[in-house]
Design an enzyme around this catalytic site. Structure first.
Site, PDB file in Angstrom:
ATOM      1  N   LYS A  77       8.888 -14.363  20.834  1.00 42.27           N
ATOM      2  CA  LYS A  77       9.587 -13.935  22.170  1.00 42.27           C
ATOM      3  C   LYS A  77      10.771 -13.083  21.979  1.00 42.27           C
ATOM      4  O   LYS A  77      11.132 -12.165  22.529  1.00 42.27           O
ATOM      5  CB  LYS A  77       9.981 -15.338  22.840  1.00 42.27           C
ATOM      6  CG  LYS A  77      10.727 -15.160  24.011  1.00 42.27           C
ATOM      7  CD  LYS A  77      12.238 -15.163  23.651  1.00 42.27           C
ATOM      8  CE  LYS A  77      12.932 -16.716  23.148  1.00 42.27           C
ATOM      9  NZ  LYS A  77      14.097 -16.572  22.906  1.00 42.27           N
TER      10      LYS A  77
ATOM     11  N   THR B  76      18.893 -17.028  23.096  1.00 43.04           N
ATOM     12  CA  THR B  76      18.457 -15.689  22.927  1.00 43.04           C
ATOM     13  C   THR B  76      17.617 -15.146  23.898  1.00 43.04           C
ATOM     14  O   THR B  76      16.505 -15.327  24.256  1.00 43.04           O
ATOM     15  CB  THR B  76      17.770 -15.702  21.393  1.00 43.04           C
ATOM     16  OG1 THR B  76      18.387 -16.112  20.459  1.00 43.04           O
ATOM     17  CG2 THR B  76      17.193 -14.195  20.812  1.00 43.04           C
TER      18      THR B  76
ATOM     19  N   LYS C 292      21.443 -10.117  17.621  1.00 44.44           N
ATOM     20  CA  LYS C 292      20.219 -11.021  17.301  1.00 44.44           C
ATOM     21  C   LYS C 292      19.162 -10.450  17.085  1.00 44.44           C
ATOM     22  O   LYS C 292      18.326 -10.666  16.348  1.00 44.44           O
ATOM     23  CB  LYS C 292      20.378 -12.299  18.276  1.00 44.44           C
ATOM     24  CG  LYS C 292      19.371 -13.219  18.280  1.00 44.44           C
ATOM     25  CD  LYS C 292      19.762 -14.134  17.212  1.00 44.44           C
ATOM     26  CE  LYS C 292      18.466 -15.368  16.792  1.00 44.44           C
ATOM     27  NZ  LYS C 292      18.801 -16.192  17.880  1.00 44.44           N
TER      28      LYS C 292
END
Length: 302
Positions: A248, A105, A180
């Site tokens: 993150k 990701t 995502k």
């Protein structure tokens, strides 16, 4: 086809290790690499016990040498850049006509950068972040959001089927990463509401199992409720997707929102709530540990 394809898998973490194992079980010739020698040794033992044939490279480049498809699943943008562009990176070892699939990701900007760098060498690229957590990786039931060309995805999809529940082509390079981000924003919002609901039920002295039974059959139902309600009420968080990683991911989402001129006030607020949990030492706990930020009130009536 699996017998004829050579696969490199870079990154044997909580997600990458099980995914690489599924590829070996499917009959692909797999060569792996992991920065941590201890983690690589762990997977050697696991796969040896299953009699799976997985080779290991001393560097990312060595693992990628001769591979038809190189998969990467590491930590963040900087990790991917090092694995791909570094002195021993995979891009320098990959042949024209091969394919790079990044399951990390990352930011959408990095996905587009990787796509351009691969295209310059005649290499295909798919950004393919996954959702489903450790359980999804272990059980081979991940949801994969993909960005890139239809031709490149067509090459990657039959291989990713080894660990996928669903594979969706969202759009061009970077689209998988942006999807995502949307996924993580949804999860963050749901967990914030779920945390407050758990504390409300506790304070009111409700039977928590009955409360779950009552509300999970209606419009409030969600994956997070089904999989995290019970553990949240028991104060169990030593598993799952770490808050450090969620922050993150939310950072990428907030940066992309700013780039697009959008406000994301709920995501920004929950991100700060997660920062509070991090500051209290909960960075490695599951994202459902968001509930620990809220003090527990026990009903005197209960």
């Amino acid at each position: 086809m699996s017998e004829n394809l050579s696969i490199a898998f870079i990154g044997l973490g909580v997600m990458g290790g099980p995914m690489a194992g599924h590829l070996a079980r499917a009959g692909y010739s797999v060569t792996a690499y992991n920065r941590s020698a201890a983690r690589a040794a762990k997977w050697r033992e696991v796969w040896a016990a299953e009699r799976l044939k997985v080779g290991f490279g001393a560097t990312p480049a060595q693992a990628a040498q001769g591979a038809d498809i190189v998969f990467t699943c590491v930590g963040n943008d900087d990790d991917v850049r090092q694995i791909v562009f570094g002195a021993d990176g995979v891009l320098g070892a990959m042949a024209e006509g091969s394919l790079l699939v990044d399951h990390t990701t990352t930011s959408a900007d990095l996905a587009r950068e990787l796509d351009g760098a691969c295209a310059a060498k005649g290499i295909g690229f798919v950004d393919a972040p996954v959702s489903g957590g450790e359980a999804g990786a272990v059980n081979g039931k991940l949801a994969i959001m993909c960005g890139g060309s239809a031709d490149d995805l067509a090459r990657a999809e039959p291989v990713m089927d080894a660990y996928a529940k669903a594979i969706v082509h969202v759009g061009p390079a970077g689209a998988g990463q942006t999807a995502k981000m949307a996924n993580q924003m949804c999860i963050a919002g749901v967990l914030a509401g779920l945390s407050e609901a758990v504390r409300l039920a506790e304070a009111a002295g409700l039977d928590l199992d009955k409360t779950y039974e009552a509300i999970s059959g209606g419009a409030a139902q969600s994956w997070q409720m089904d999989n995290r309600w019970a553990t949240m009420t028991r104060n169990e968080f030593d598993f799952g997707f770490a808050i450090d990683w969620m922050r993150k991911d939310l950072g990428y989402a907030l940066a992309e929102a700013r780039r697009l001129g959008l406000a994301a006030p709920v995501t920004a607020l929950v991100d700060q709530f997660y920062a509070d949990v991090q500051a209290a030492g909960g960075g490695r706990k599951d994202t459902s540990a968001l509930v620990t930020r809220l003090p527990r009130r026990i009903s005197e009536e209960g």
